[in-house]
Design an enzyme around this catalytic site. Sequence first.
Site, PDB file in Angstrom:
ATOM      1  N   TRP A  31       0.869  -1.191  -0.045  1.00  0.00           N
ATOM      2  CA  TRP A  31       0.160   0.032   0.135  1.00  0.00           C
ATOM      3  C   TRP A  31       0.805   1.214   0.055  1.00  0.00           C
ATOM      4  O   TRP A  31       1.893   1.190   0.571  1.00  0.00           O
ATOM      5  CB  TRP A  31      -0.818   0.003   1.293  1.00  0.00           C
ATOM      6  N   PHE A  66      -1.137  -4.103   7.583  1.00  0.00           N
ATOM      7  CA  PHE A  66      -1.607  -4.784   8.637  1.00  0.00           C
ATOM      8  C   PHE A  66      -1.241  -6.078   8.556  1.00  0.00           C
ATOM      9  O   PHE A  66      -1.089  -6.933   9.447  1.00  0.00           O
ATOM     10  CB  PHE A  66      -3.247  -4.954   8.269  1.00  0.00           C
ATOM     11  N   GLU A  67      -0.350  -6.498   7.415  1.00  0.00           N
ATOM     12  CA  GLU A  67       0.060  -7.828   7.110  1.00  0.00           C
ATOM     13  C   GLU A  67       1.487  -7.839   7.732  1.00  0.00           C
ATOM     14  O   GLU A  67       2.240  -8.926   7.723  1.00  0.00           O
ATOM     15  CB  GLU A  67       0.047  -8.220   5.732  1.00  0.00           C
ATOM     16  N   VAL A  90       0.644   4.192   6.541  1.00  0.00           N
ATOM     17  CA  VAL A  90      -0.851   4.214   6.771  1.00  0.00           C
ATOM     18  C   VAL A  90      -1.284   5.553   6.784  1.00  0.00           C
ATOM     19  O   VAL A  90      -0.588   6.689   7.513  1.00  0.00           O
ATOM     20  CB  VAL A  90      -1.323   3.541   8.076  1.00  0.00           C
ATOM     21  N   THR A  95     -12.278   7.314   7.640  1.00  0.00           N
ATOM     22  CA  THR A  95     -12.883   6.377   8.595  1.00  0.00           C
ATOM     23  C   THR A  95     -11.626   5.999   9.740  1.00  0.00           C
ATOM     24  O   THR A  95     -10.613   6.656   9.530  1.00  0.00           O
ATOM     25  CB  THR A  95     -13.328   5.202   7.997  1.00  0.00           C
ATOM     26  N   HIS A  97      -9.997   3.568   9.748  1.00  0.00           N
ATOM     27  CA  HIS A  97      -8.879   2.260   9.559  1.00  0.00           C
ATOM     28  C   HIS A  97      -7.466   2.387  10.090  1.00  0.00           C
ATOM     29  O   HIS A  97      -7.025   1.502  10.458  1.00  0.00           O
ATOM     30  CB  HIS A  97      -9.181   2.148   8.248  1.00  0.00           C
ATOM     31  N   PHE A 122       9.709  -1.305  14.144  1.00  0.00           N
ATOM     32  CA  PHE A 122       8.462  -0.458  13.784  1.00  0.00           C
ATOM     33  C   PHE A 122       8.712   0.763  12.966  1.00  0.00           C
ATOM     34  O   PHE A 122       9.024   1.781  13.220  1.00  0.00           O
ATOM     35  CB  PHE A 122       7.608   0.004  15.071  1.00  0.00           C
TER      36      PHE A 122
HETATM   37  N1  RBF Z   1      -2.684  -0.412   4.329  1.00  0.00           N
HETATM   38  C1  RBF Z   1      -1.711   0.398   4.299  1.00  0.00           C
HETATM   39  O1  RBF Z   1      -0.671   0.032   4.328  1.00  0.00           O
HETATM   40  N2  RBF Z   1      -1.825   1.763   4.378  1.00  0.00           N
HETATM   41  C2  RBF Z   1      -3.040   2.351   4.237  1.00  0.00           C
HETATM   42  O2  RBF Z   1      -3.172   3.510   4.431  1.00  0.00           O
HETATM   43  C3  RBF Z   1      -4.289   1.496   4.146  1.00  0.00           C
HETATM   44  N3  RBF Z   1      -5.286   1.730   4.259  1.00  0.00           N
HETATM   45  C4  RBF Z   1      -6.399   1.093   4.309  1.00  0.00           C
HETATM   46  C5  RBF Z   1      -7.915   1.695   4.278  1.00  0.00           C
HETATM   47  C6  RBF Z   1      -8.785   0.639   4.437  1.00  0.00           C
HETATM   48  C7  RBF Z   1     -10.263   1.177   4.559  1.00  0.00           C
HETATM   49  C8  RBF Z   1      -8.682  -0.708   4.432  1.00  0.00           C
HETATM   50  C9  RBF Z   1      -9.724  -1.584   4.445  1.00  0.00           C
HETATM   51  C10 RBF Z   1      -7.424  -1.239   4.176  1.00  0.00           C
HETATM   52  C11 RBF Z   1      -6.228  -0.285   4.038  1.00  0.00           C
HETATM   53  N4  RBF Z   1      -4.906  -0.971   4.064  1.00  0.00           N
HETATM   54  C12 RBF Z   1      -3.810   0.028   4.295  1.00  0.00           C
HETATM   55  C13 RBF Z   1      -4.534  -2.147   3.797  1.00  0.00           C
HETATM   56  C14 RBF Z   1      -4.675  -3.064   5.080  1.00  0.00           C
HETATM   57  O3  RBF Z   1      -3.230  -2.784   5.719  1.00  0.00           O
HETATM   58  C15 RBF Z   1      -4.559  -4.680   4.960  1.00  0.00           C
HETATM   59  O4  RBF Z   1      -3.628  -4.816   3.925  1.00  0.00           O
HETATM   60  C16 RBF Z   1      -5.869  -5.115   4.337  1.00  0.00           C
HETATM   61  O5  RBF Z   1      -7.030  -4.688   5.302  1.00  0.00           O
HETATM   62  C17 RBF Z   1      -6.034  -6.617   4.496  1.00  0.00           C
HETATM   63  O6  RBF Z   1      -5.767  -7.207   5.516  1.00  0.00           O
END
Ligand code: RBF
Length: 158
Positions: A31, A66-67, A90, A95, A97, A122
């Site tokens: 991401w 998240f992973e 992130v 929202t 999240h 981290f």
């Molecule tokens: N992953 C990131 O690394 N950075 C983000 O800004 C980010 N924003 C997200 C926003 C939403 C609404 C969702 C559902 C996921 C986001 N993710 C982001 C992905 C998250 O880290 C993860 O890969 C997924 O939720 C699959 O488990």
Amino acid sequence: MATSLKNLSDYTANNFVDISDKRFGLVVAEWNREITDVLAQGAHETLLKHGAKEENIYRNSVPGSFELTLGAQFLAQHEEIDAVICLGVVIKGDTKHDDYINHAVAHGLTNVGLKFNKPVIFGLVTTNNLEQALDRAGGKHGNKGVEAAAAAIHMLGF
Ligand code: RBF
């Protein structure tokens, strides 16, 4: 300390140990990839600069921040890996999240480090907007990937 008061030029290498035989795992979130790539490059270059061998740096990608926790665990469980550096970005949206992801990653990486008794760093850049993220990935606030690598080397000397 606010990140604006601290950037990559602040780290001190005085107490760094010899890392020529240390093996590093890099876990990089896809991401915001244009930014996480810069963080990864900064971390990679910092490890090489301080003596790590190219062949001892193992880079893996995960879908999103998240992973990072599970990616870190996959690497940390290998005895030959000495430290794991996790990098992601992130950015706050409409929202909550970001809150959920950031807290989960902070707790998750803490647990992995404690479970395997090795540095799990981290390197998650958590910002209010894209500009703040760019500022921390080679911009006016340095490169948090560089600082994450420096933290890993520091902890190896503990
Ligand atoms: N992953 C990131 O690394 N950075 C983000 O800004 C980010 N924003 C997200 C926003 C939403 C609404 C969702 C559902 C996921 C986001 N993710 C982001 C992905 C998250 O880290 C993860 O890969 C997924 O939720 C699959 O488990």
